[in-house]
Design a protein around this motif. Sequence first.
Motif, short mmCIF file in Angstrom:
data_model
loop_
_atom_site.label_atom_id
_atom_site.label_comp_id
_atom_site.label_asym_id
_atom_site.label_seq_id
_atom_site.Cartn_x
_atom_site.Cartn_y
_atom_site.Cartn_z
N TYR A 67 1.05 -1.11 0.07
CA TYR A 67 -0.18 0.11 -0.16
C TYR A 67 0.93 1.25 0.08
O TYR A 67 0.54 2.22 -0.85
CB TYR A 67 -0.69 0.02 1.23
N LEU A 68 1.97 1.25 0.88
CA LEU A 68 2.77 2.58 0.80
C LEU A 68 3.54 2.66 -0.48
O LEU A 68 3.29 3.84 -0.89
CB LEU A 68 3.79 1.94 2.18
N ALA A 73 4.18 6.13 -4.72
CA ALA A 73 4.59 6.36 -6.28
C ALA A 73 3.62 7.34 -6.88
O ALA A 73 4.22 8.06 -7.80
CB ALA A 73 4.74 4.84 -6.62
N THR A 74 2.34 7.05 -6.45
CA THR A 74 1.37 8.24 -7.29
C THR A 74 1.57 9.64 -6.79
O THR A 74 1.50 10.35 -7.39
CB THR A 74 0.07 7.34 -6.75
N TYR A 144 12.96 9.77 -8.68
CA TYR A 144 12.89 8.67 -9.69
C TYR A 144 11.82 9.04 -10.89
O TYR A 144 12.25 8.74 -11.86
CB TYR A 144 12.79 7.51 -8.65
N ALA A 145 10.75 9.54 -10.35
CA ALA A 145 9.77 9.96 -11.25
C ALA A 145 9.99 11.21 -12.21
O ALA A 145 9.73 11.03 -13.28
CB ALA A 145 8.37 10.24 -10.42
N LEU A 193 9.74 2.92 -11.16
CA LEU A 193 11.00 3.14 -10.06
C LEU A 193 10.70 3.76 -8.74
O LEU A 193 11.21 3.05 -7.73
CB LEU A 193 11.94 3.87 -11.01
N ALA A 194 9.67 4.46 -8.81
CA ALA A 194 9.25 5.11 -7.27
C ALA A 194 8.67 3.99 -6.55
O ALA A 194 9.15 3.79 -5.43
CB ALA A 194 8.26 6.19 -7.58
N PHE A 195 7.91 2.96 -7.16
CA PHE A 195 7.29 1.84 -6.43
C PHE A 195 8.23 0.88 -5.67
O PHE A 195 8.37 0.38 -4.50
CB PHE A 195 6.26 1.25 -7.38
#
Length: 264
Positions: A67-68, A73-74, A144-145, A193-195
């Motif tokens: 979940y985190l 990432a979003t 990263y994003a 990448l963020a995830f």
Amino acid sequence: MNRNSPLALTFHALVILFMLAPLVIVCLVAFTPANTLQVPTTEFSLRWFRHILDFPDFIQSFWNSLYLACLSATLAVALALPAGLAISRFEFPGRGFLNGLFLSPLLVPHLVLGVALLRLFTLIGATGNFGWLVFAHGLIMVPYALRLILAAATGMDRSAEQAAATLGASSVVVFRRITLPMLLPGIAGGWLLAFINSFDELNLSIFVTSPSTVTLPVRMYMYATESIDPMMAAVSAIMVAITAVAMLVLDRVYGLDKVLVGKH
């Protein structure tokens, strides 16, 4: 030296082997039937994967991390998208400073950021809150994003946008129907990448998590301080599998080559 020469190819193969060897060893150890960390030589077993089910704290920590990672990432993409478009398309005072500000979490050790955020959350009474944990992860995942969104925005052909605007399309329609689809590979790559980095983050999480929001890397660290057995290899193998599946899905949907160069 020619990069296609046998010597160069051998060198590259050795580098790849050196980088992948630890992951391969960990994944092999996860299937050992023994009680110690050793590569199985006679038989393979799912014993340690089944053993994870006996630890509900690990299951809960896995869902916490999942979940985190999705939420952070979003959030990172939501912050990086307007920033990337502004930095790549407009000249304005402070443009370089803004770019450096968004990329600064790459320069500051996450251990230092964790201590600073712990102090901040303590002052405002936000310790133990999952929403603030998402904020902390989203903050350090923005670079990263942003890097992939910047690459996509910089390499994008804007003639389609200009043609749509000339034909009377509003700026909202141009963004939704043209700009966003063309940026989608960079956005998807940045989100992934963020995830991955959020799911695997330990140094910051160990300071800002609470007993109710412990993430999987933190749970693994806590378990490893008490005992080291092949179950840690099994959990690590699952994390490697999740990362590999995410990369495969991205490649199937968009193509990693398009994501990495930021073109669609």
